[in-house]
Design an enzyme around this catalytic site. Sequence first.
Site, PDB file in Angstrom:
ATOM      1  N   ASP A 149       2.557 -25.710  13.953  1.00 20.79           N
ATOM      2  CA  ASP A 149       1.550 -26.384  13.115  1.00 20.79           C
ATOM      3  C   ASP A 149       0.487 -25.366  12.702  1.00 20.79           C
ATOM      4  O   ASP A 149       0.062 -24.540  13.504  1.00 20.79           O
ATOM      5  CB  ASP A 149       0.915 -27.536  13.910  1.00 20.79           C
ATOM      6  N   THR A 151       8.867 -39.953   2.402  1.00 22.07           N
ATOM      7  CA  THR A 151       8.054 -41.162   2.217  1.00 22.07           C
ATOM      8  C   THR A 151       8.664 -42.090   1.163  1.00 22.07           C
ATOM      9  O   THR A 151       9.337 -41.621   0.235  1.00 22.07           O
ATOM     10  CB  THR A 151       6.631 -40.743   1.776  1.00 22.07           C
ATOM     11  N   ASP A 152       8.358 -43.387   1.276  1.00 29.60           N
ATOM     12  CA  ASP A 152       8.820 -44.342   0.254  1.00 29.60           C
ATOM     13  C   ASP A 152       8.094 -44.114  -1.076  1.00 29.60           C
ATOM     14  O   ASP A 152       8.500 -44.663  -2.101  1.00 29.60           O
ATOM     15  CB  ASP A 152       8.629 -45.788   0.724  1.00 29.60           C
ATOM     16  N   GLU A 153       7.027 -43.306  -1.068  1.00 26.34           N
ATOM     17  CA  GLU A 153       6.277 -43.083  -2.315  1.00 26.34           C
ATOM     18  C   GLU A 153       7.103 -42.321  -3.351  1.00 26.34           C
ATOM     19  O   GLU A 153       6.769 -42.323  -4.538  1.00 26.34           O
ATOM     20  CB  GLU A 153       4.960 -42.350  -2.036  1.00 26.34           C
ATOM     21  N   TYR A 187       1.171 -35.592  -4.805  1.00 30.95           N
ATOM     22  CA  TYR A 187       1.683 -35.714  -3.422  1.00 30.95           C
ATOM     23  C   TYR A 187       3.128 -36.199  -3.426  1.00 30.95           C
ATOM     24  O   TYR A 187       4.023 -35.535  -2.895  1.00 30.95           O
ATOM     25  CB  TYR A 187       0.809 -36.673  -2.595  1.00 30.95           C
ATOM     26  N   LYS A 233       6.712 -34.349  -2.467  1.00 25.57           N
ATOM     27  CA  LYS A 233       7.627 -34.835  -1.435  1.00 25.57           C
ATOM     28  C   LYS A 233       9.023 -35.053  -2.037  1.00 25.57           C
ATOM     29  O   LYS A 233      10.030 -34.720  -1.415  1.00 25.57           O
ATOM     30  CB  LYS A 233       7.113 -36.147  -0.820  1.00 25.57           C
ATOM     31  N   ARG A 292      -7.742 -45.733  -8.491  1.00 17.53           N
ATOM     32  CA  ARG A 292      -7.269 -44.353  -8.465  1.00 17.53           C
ATOM     33  C   ARG A 292      -6.292 -44.168  -9.636  1.00 17.53           C
ATOM     34  O   ARG A 292      -5.473 -45.059  -9.900  1.00 17.53           O
ATOM     35  CB  ARG A 292      -6.590 -44.208  -7.112  1.00 17.53           C
ATOM     36  N   GLY A 313      -3.065 -43.422 -11.686  1.00 15.34           N
ATOM     37  CA  GLY A 313      -1.652 -43.407 -11.259  1.00 15.34           C
ATOM     38  C   GLY A 313      -1.408 -44.196  -9.984  1.00 15.34           C
ATOM     39  O   GLY A 313      -0.400 -43.998  -9.314  1.00 15.34           O
TER      40      GLY A 313
HETATM   41  P1  NAD Z   1      -1.078 -35.519   8.655  1.00 18.00           P
HETATM   42  O1  NAD Z   1      -1.810 -35.055   7.436  1.00 18.00           O
HETATM   43  O2  NAD Z   1      -1.798 -36.363   9.668  1.00 18.00           O
HETATM   44  O3  NAD Z   1      -0.498 -34.262   9.445  1.00 18.00           O
HETATM   45  C1  NAD Z   1       0.097 -33.173   8.800  1.00 18.00           C
HETATM   46  C2  NAD Z   1       0.262 -32.054   9.809  1.00 18.00           C
HETATM   47  O4  NAD Z   1       0.906 -30.961   9.129  1.00 18.00           O
HETATM   48  C3  NAD Z   1      -1.063 -31.535  10.353  1.00 18.00           C
HETATM   49  O5  NAD Z   1      -0.940 -31.327  11.743  1.00 18.00           O
HETATM   50  C4  NAD Z   1      -1.250 -30.212   9.625  1.00 18.00           C
HETATM   51  O6  NAD Z   1      -2.001 -29.252  10.354  1.00 18.00           O
HETATM   52  C5  NAD Z   1       0.198 -29.770   9.433  1.00 18.00           C
HETATM   53  N1  NAD Z   1       0.340 -28.850   8.287  1.00 18.00           N
HETATM   54  C6  NAD Z   1      -0.146 -29.013   7.026  1.00 18.00           C
HETATM   55  N2  NAD Z   1       0.155 -27.936   6.280  1.00 18.00           N
HETATM   56  C7  NAD Z   1       0.876 -27.098   7.067  1.00 18.00           C
HETATM   57  C8  NAD Z   1       1.506 -25.847   6.864  1.00 18.00           C
HETATM   58  N3  NAD Z   1       1.421 -25.213   5.679  1.00 18.00           N
HETATM   59  N4  NAD Z   1       2.189 -25.286   7.877  1.00 18.00           N
HETATM   60  C9  NAD Z   1       2.263 -25.900   9.091  1.00 18.00           C
HETATM   61  N5  NAD Z   1       1.667 -27.075   9.358  1.00 18.00           N
HETATM   62  C10 NAD Z   1       0.988 -27.668   8.351  1.00 18.00           C
HETATM   63  O7  NAD Z   1       0.202 -36.269   8.092  1.00 18.00           O
HETATM   64  P2  NAD Z   1       1.021 -37.512   8.695  1.00 18.00           P
HETATM   65  O8  NAD Z   1       0.452 -38.756   8.162  1.00 18.00           O
HETATM   66  O9  NAD Z   1       1.191 -37.319  10.161  1.00 18.00           O
HETATM   67  O10 NAD Z   1       2.425 -37.289   7.960  1.00 18.00           O
HETATM   68  C11 NAD Z   1       3.474 -36.538   8.554  1.00 18.00           C
HETATM   69  C12 NAD Z   1       4.670 -36.550   7.624  1.00 18.00           C
HETATM   70  O11 NAD Z   1       5.092 -37.894   7.396  1.00 18.00           O
HETATM   71  C13 NAD Z   1       4.388 -35.950   6.248  1.00 18.00           C
HETATM   72  O12 NAD Z   1       5.511 -35.209   5.854  1.00 18.00           O
HETATM   73  C14 NAD Z   1       4.194 -37.165   5.353  1.00 18.00           C
HETATM   74  O13 NAD Z   1       4.554 -36.867   4.023  1.00 18.00           O
HETATM   75  C15 NAD Z   1       5.157 -38.147   5.997  1.00 18.00           C
HETATM   76  N6  NAD Z   1       4.838 -39.567   5.810  1.00 18.00           N
HETATM   77  C16 NAD Z   1       3.616 -40.065   6.132  1.00 18.00           C
HETATM   78  C17 NAD Z   1       3.362 -41.426   5.973  1.00 18.00           C
HETATM   79  C18 NAD Z   1       2.036 -42.044   6.367  1.00 18.00           C
HETATM   80  O14 NAD Z   1       1.823 -43.227   6.109  1.00 18.00           O
HETATM   81  N7  NAD Z   1       1.122 -41.303   6.991  1.00 18.00           N
HETATM   82  C19 NAD Z   1       4.354 -42.273   5.453  1.00 18.00           C
HETATM   83  C20 NAD Z   1       5.606 -41.726   5.138  1.00 18.00           C
HETATM   84  C21 NAD Z   1       5.834 -40.377   5.324  1.00 18.00           C
END
Ligand code: NAD
Length: 323
Positions: free
Chosen positions: A33, A123-125, A147, A151, A270, A272
């Site tokens: 991370d 993601t479903d987005e 975003y 993805k 927002r 879009g």
């Molecule tokens: P988050 O923003 O809480 O965490 C992201 C993590 O990635 C952080 O720990 C950050 O330090 C790390 N990170 C960011 N850029 C980085 C890089 N260049 N190199 C290494 N580490 C890096 O996100 P989240 O909500 O925990 O989402 C995790 C995953 O799940 C993502 O891929 C997101 O697209 C996907 N997702 C999230 C949701 C949601 O509702 N939160 C829904 C569907 C999918």
Amino acid sequence: MARILVTGGAGFIGSAFVRHLLATSDDEVTVFDALTYAGRLENLAGVLEDPRVRFVRGDVADRDAVRAAIAGHDLVAHLAAESHVDRSLLDPDVFVRTNCVGTNVLCDEAARAGVARFLHVSTDEVYGSIPEGAADEDAPLAPSSPYSASKAGSDLLALAHHRSHGLGVVVSRSSNQFGPRQFPEKLIPLFVTTLLRGGDVPLYGDGRNVRDWLFVEDNCAALDRILRRGEVGTVYNVAGGNERTNLEVVDALLACLGLDRSRVRHVTDRPGHDRRYAITAARAAALGIGAGRAFEPALEETVRWYVDNEAWWRPLLGHVRNR
Ligand code: NAD
């Protein structure tokens, strides 16, 4: 026993996923991370002390760092991403770099290192707004924000690494999540922490945008199953089964805290802003992934966590960025 590299393991879902792995397997876990604003070592409190866990600070777009970290791992769960839609409207470049370039580097290095299975967490987005019905995994990708576009691009890159190089890629597309340790710029923690500080919650547009809410721990169990049992080269939707308008979410939050609608402030929508997300659950169900927890009790538990953990969220408020 497997050796699993979890990228983004210091974030909201990643840290829950690492906890899930430690509680349900004897696997060894490397957390990789970059510790951006969203990655917090506090999220791994009680986890980093486990002798099965190793932490590596590194950037997924840094090929040398990825190559060094990935060696010797059997499985990769790739969760690292820039994840906040509002930020992607303000500063899209970092989304393309981390989400697209980073995923490409990871897949490439995973194939080189002989990783057996690679879970790309999406993601479903990526399906864009779904006015009616629900998107299955073959629905066209029609992302609306930088975003979700980044993805969608990363999903296609990961799948191409399967087709071109035989990397054992599986892709998950989960719906909106909530739970403890979610950064306080995302809708539910933003609203909870605002209400707890005595403020009014800002509701986009008419509040009738619909999201399908999934409790983070249910998602983690689903990701684990997809990582180990999913058919390679395949995409799996992970639905919450809890479609709610934003207004219904706010009402549920107000009820948890004993407050009323006088605490809601309507703000301009927002750009879009997708009206509705909805995905089918049949493919995940065939893999043995059941329905997640009901929304209201899981929300109550989540609100309780924020009430009890102000020391976690208050220092983060200075980093919150919304449009
Ligand atoms: P988050 O923003 O809480 O965490 C992201 C993590 O990635 C952080 O720990 C950050 O330090 C790390 N990170 C960011 N850029 C980085 C890089 N260049 N190199 C290494 N580490 C890096 O996100 P989240 O909500 O925990 O989402 C995790 C995953 O799940 C993502 O891929 C997101 O697209 C996907 N997702 C999230 C949701 C949601 O509702 N939160 C829904 C569907 C999918």
